[in-house]
Design a protein around this motif. Structure first.
Motif, PDB file in Angstrom:
ATOM      1  N   MET A  83       0.799  -1.217   0.000  1.00  0.00           N
ATOM      2  CA  MET A  83       0.000   0.000   0.000  1.00  0.00           C
ATOM      3  C   MET A  83       0.837   1.274   0.000  1.00  0.00           C
ATOM      4  O   MET A  83       0.321   2.351  -0.307  1.00  0.00           O
ATOM      5  CB  MET A  83      -0.904   0.022   1.245  1.00  0.00           C
ATOM      6  CG  MET A  83      -1.926  -1.088   1.303  1.00  0.00           C
ATOM      7  SD  MET A  83      -2.959  -1.217  -0.187  1.00  0.00           S
ATOM      8  CE  MET A  83      -3.517   0.462  -0.399  1.00  0.00           C
ATOM      9  N   ARG A  91      -5.495   3.841  -1.657  1.00  0.00           N
ATOM     10  CA  ARG A  91      -5.247   3.897  -0.214  1.00  0.00           C
ATOM     11  C   ARG A  91      -6.533   4.216   0.550  1.00  0.00           C
ATOM     12  O   ARG A  91      -6.798   3.657   1.607  1.00  0.00           O
ATOM     13  CB  ARG A  91      -4.161   4.931   0.083  1.00  0.00           C
ATOM     14  CG  ARG A  91      -2.771   4.474  -0.334  1.00  0.00           C
ATOM     15  CD  ARG A  91      -1.808   5.649  -0.453  1.00  0.00           C
ATOM     16  NE  ARG A  91      -1.618   6.342   0.809  1.00  0.00           N
ATOM     17  CZ  ARG A  91      -0.670   6.031   1.711  1.00  0.00           C
ATOM     18  NH1 ARG A  91       0.155   5.024   1.474  1.00  0.00           N
ATOM     19  NH2 ARG A  91      -0.545   6.731   2.814  1.00  0.00           N
ATOM     20  N   ALA A  94      -8.609   1.043   0.572  1.00  0.00           N
ATOM     21  CA  ALA A  94      -8.039   0.059   1.495  1.00  0.00           C
ATOM     22  C   ALA A  94      -8.279   0.464   2.942  1.00  0.00           C
ATOM     23  O   ALA A  94      -8.561  -0.387   3.803  1.00  0.00           O
ATOM     24  CB  ALA A  94      -6.547  -0.107   1.229  1.00  0.00           C
TER      25      ALA A  94
END
Length: 236
Positions: A83, A91, A94
């Protein structure tokens, strides 16, 4: 009320892995090297505490691990997915899917009920119907002992109850990782112990890893693993 059971991350795979994280803040002569090569692995169903003096880099590290800021150097994997070099959109996605946050202050919306506050992250992710979101909010409030107060306004809850709602909210999207920054800092001893006991129990039951920054040595001693930071590094 929903009886859904979260699926834990396989024990063989770390929830989060960080390698050689560096971060500096400020500009020019005032620039400060805050993190100096942080390495970390967090396993499912484990509680970790981080202690250290003010200014040692604890909060900066949480911001990096929570994908709220970018490191100057190093890499971060969440559930095996790299990431640290991902786009802002990747990002953000996530972070919504895999990470829950609990802060010293609960940050509940006072004009919303407990259930409505818990539903906010689900609405942002947009993966559930209104009925499913309500059902999960009731389920999570039941987990934290507030099932009977789902429709009570946040302002009509005690400080300990508000923090428990914040914990339920952090679990809304079934994250693999909870990042907690002084989650008991505004609570008295009894409520601090209750909130910590709750976090530890939820970790065992739902499989999340919890990384908690705390200045409370008694709570830190009760976590599965204890880390100490000084001058931007972990020390023995």
């Amino acid at each position: 009320m929903s009886t859904e059971t979260p699926v834990p991350t396989p024990a063989s795979q770390p929830v989060l892995r960080a390698e050689n994280l560096h971060r500096s803040l400020g500009e020019g002569e005032s620039r400060v090297h805050v993190l100096r090569g942080i390495n970390l692995q967090l396993k499912p169903a484990m509680t970790y505490s981080v202690a250290g003096p003010s200014g040692c880099g604890k909060s900066t590290m949480l911001y990096l691990l929570g994908l709220l800021d970018r490191q100057d150097k190093g890499q971060i994997w969440i559930r095996g997915e790299l990431m640290s070099d991902a786009s802002d959109a990747e990002r953000t996605a996530a972070r919504s899917r895999h990470i829950g946050f609990v802060f010293q202050f609960h940050f509940l919306l006072p004009e919303f009920s407990a259930a409505e506050n818990v539903m906010l992250p689900m609405k942002k992710l947009g993966a559930r119907s209104p009925e499913e979101m309500r059902s999960r909010a009731e389920y999570l409030l039941g987990l934290v002992g507030l099932g009977a107060k789902a429709d009570r306004l946040a302002t009509h809850l005690s400080g300990g109850e508000q923090q428990r709602v914040a914990i339920a909210r952090s679990l809304a999207n079934d994250p693999a990782l909870l990042l907690a920054d002084e989650p008991t800092g505004n609570l008295d001893v009894a409520n601090s112990n209750m909130v910590f006991d709750l976090l530890q129990r939820l970790t065992r039951e739902t499989g999340q890893a919890i990384l908690m920054v705390t200045h409370n040595p008694e709570l830190a001693e009760r976590t599965d693993a204890r880390l100490r930071m000084q001058d931007g590094q972990f020390v023995v």
